[in-house]
Design a protein around this motif. Sequence first.
Motif, short mmCIF file in Angstrom:
data_model
loop_
_atom_site.label_atom_id
_atom_site.label_comp_id
_atom_site.label_asym_id
_atom_site.label_seq_id
_atom_site.Cartn_x
_atom_site.Cartn_y
_atom_site.Cartn_z
N ALA A 94 49.20 77.49 35.51
CA ALA A 94 50.67 77.43 35.44
C ALA A 94 51.31 77.66 36.81
O ALA A 94 51.89 78.71 37.07
N PRO A 95 51.22 76.67 37.71
CA PRO A 95 51.99 76.79 38.96
C PRO A 95 53.48 76.73 38.64
O PRO A 95 53.89 76.26 37.56
N PHE A 96 54.30 77.19 39.56
CA PHE A 96 55.74 77.21 39.33
C PHE A 96 56.26 75.81 38.99
O PHE A 96 57.16 75.65 38.16
N SER A 97 55.68 74.79 39.63
CA SER A 97 56.14 73.43 39.38
C SER A 97 55.98 73.04 37.92
O SER A 97 56.69 72.15 37.43
N PHE A 98 55.08 73.72 37.22
CA PHE A 98 54.88 73.43 35.79
C PHE A 98 55.76 74.31 34.91
O PHE A 98 56.47 73.81 34.03
N HIS A 99 55.78 75.64 35.17
CA HIS A 99 56.50 76.52 34.24
C HIS A 99 58.00 76.63 34.54
O HIS A 99 58.79 76.91 33.64
N GLN A 100 58.41 76.45 35.81
CA GLN A 100 59.82 76.40 36.19
C GLN A 100 60.60 77.67 35.82
O GLN A 100 61.81 77.62 35.59
N LYS A 101 59.93 78.81 35.77
CA LYS A 101 60.60 80.07 35.48
C LYS A 101 60.93 80.76 36.80
O LYS A 101 60.02 81.21 37.51
N ILE A 102 62.20 80.86 37.12
CA ILE A 102 62.64 81.28 38.45
C ILE A 102 62.06 82.63 38.86
O ILE A 102 61.68 82.83 40.01
N SER A 103 61.98 83.58 37.96
CA SER A 103 61.54 84.93 38.32
C SER A 103 60.03 85.13 38.20
O SER A 103 59.54 86.25 38.33
N TYR A 104 59.28 84.04 38.00
CA TYR A 104 57.83 84.16 37.83
C TYR A 104 57.09 83.39 38.92
O TYR A 104 57.54 82.35 39.39
N PRO A 105 55.92 83.88 39.32
CA PRO A 105 55.15 83.24 40.39
C PRO A 105 54.23 82.13 39.86
O PRO A 105 54.16 81.88 38.65
N ASP A 106 53.51 81.49 40.77
CA ASP A 106 52.40 80.63 40.36
C ASP A 106 51.38 81.50 39.63
O ASP A 106 51.21 82.68 39.95
N ALA A 107 50.69 80.92 38.67
CA ALA A 107 49.73 81.71 37.90
C ALA A 107 48.62 80.82 37.36
O ALA A 107 48.78 79.60 37.19
N THR A 108 47.48 81.43 37.09
CA THR A 108 46.35 80.72 36.51
C THR A 108 45.47 81.74 35.81
O THR A 108 45.51 82.93 36.12
N LEU A 109 44.68 81.28 34.84
CA LEU A 109 43.83 82.21 34.09
C LEU A 109 42.47 81.58 33.82
O LEU A 109 42.37 80.53 33.20
N GLN A 110 41.43 82.27 34.36
CA GLN A 110 40.05 81.90 34.08
C GLN A 110 39.39 83.05 33.34
O GLN A 110 39.55 84.21 33.74
N ILE A 111 38.68 82.76 32.26
CA ILE A 111 37.99 83.81 31.52
C ILE A 111 36.48 83.59 31.57
O ILE A 111 36.00 82.53 31.97
N GLY A 112 35.76 84.61 31.12
CA GLY A 112 34.30 84.64 31.24
C GLY A 112 33.96 85.79 32.17
O GLY A 112 33.58 85.62 33.33
N ASP A 113 34.12 86.99 31.66
CA ASP A 113 34.14 88.21 32.47
C ASP A 113 32.89 88.39 33.33
O ASP A 113 31.75 88.29 32.85
N GLY A 114 33.11 88.68 34.62
CA GLY A 114 32.01 88.86 35.57
C GLY A 114 31.14 90.06 35.29
O GLY A 114 29.94 90.06 35.60
N ASP A 115 31.72 91.13 34.72
CA ASP A 115 30.91 92.30 34.41
C ASP A 115 29.85 91.99 33.38
O ASP A 115 28.72 92.51 33.45
N HIS A 116 30.18 91.15 32.41
CA HIS A 116 29.19 90.77 31.41
C HIS A 116 28.04 90.01 32.05
O HIS A 116 26.87 90.20 31.67
#
Length: 396
Positions: free
Chosen positions: A121-143
């Motif tokens: 979800a980069p800003f160009s996609f979410h268009q929420k003025i008070s929010y930054p670029d964001a992304t989420l990858q899962i598959g925890d490294g500790d495991h």
Amino acid sequence: MNNQISKLADISGAAKRVIAGLMSGTSLDGLDIALCEFSGSGFGTRVKLLHFITFPYKEAYKEQLKSISFKKEVSLQEVTLLNAVIGTYSAELILEALKKWDFPVDAVDLIASHGQTIFHAPFSFHQKISYPDATLQIGDGDHIAVKTGIITLSDFRQKHIAAGGEGAPLAVYGDYLLFSSLDENRILLNIGGISNFTYLPAGRHADLVFSTDVGPGNTMMDQFIQLHYPGKYYDEDAAIAKTGKANEALVTALMANEFFDDPFPRTTGPELFNMAYLRAAQKASSQQALPPEDVLASLCEFTARSIIGAIRNSIQDQSFEVYLSGGGMHNPLLAEKLAGGLGLKLKDTADLGIDPDAKEAVLFALLANECVAGGDTDYGSRQGIPSVTMGKISLP
């Protein structure tokens, strides 16, 4: 000193490091594992691909991933559970690969795991003025670290965002270090679920290096196949698309999105380019009744046109060579359209010494190598390419 910290320090200072790079992309089709031997760092990096394998995901597992991926609303419980499941499953596949290769587990210094992107979800996609670029990858490294007993680096994209990037594409870092040329302008074009390229000008001028997502790669074609041809996950050898004809009205509607007017660099994902996007374009162009083969041919043309346009608009009239990687390079219809549109005979990264199917997994192994043994490279002042090392470290 904690013995694992001491071990990490020894790995950092060693003449060579064996790193297993893991990559699972937005196509959700399998896990790539590249076992690499590294020496040096920065422009002194030398890498040898020891082994490579892709473990295709089983249908039930794919469906689990699809249930939480690229959607604005999903089950938080399912995301939480799969964060652990993906990490554990990745560890199991690593151990299976090492056994297959008869390679000792204790001879692997590090694991570099990209994880599974479930929302970008980069800003160009979410268009929420008070929010930054964001992304989420899962598959925890500790495991992964605990299950394998190997120090693991993961979650690379968060540092990139924290330092002012959009979390993608990250290939530019490895492309710059491994594939820059003193006398040839090069474009490293990766066609996965999403297409991206890195422009490497001759002479290794960091401030001229350029990297961006382009738009859809395989994602919309694959989604369409899975929806309309049960049991198929992609159009093998473009067999179906070759029987169809691209519809210009539909292709024009597909290209009519403000994303293609956004300045470079830009990032995107299946959050935007999906079947809802296709249906909207069909409605806008009054092409809802097109036969499936014509829709597929149109999607292939859409992918080709978006790539060609992005390269031509950003590189202008300079001469260059294109080196392909990623699953899309195996689509002969797409490759033909790209070669014709660019007026070039396309090469692939095998010409530069790296298996094109293994390239992304190798590049994440390189990011881990830079994190523990490098960190001195100046990547210039171009927007979207902060000079940082990436990866969170999980100890067994």
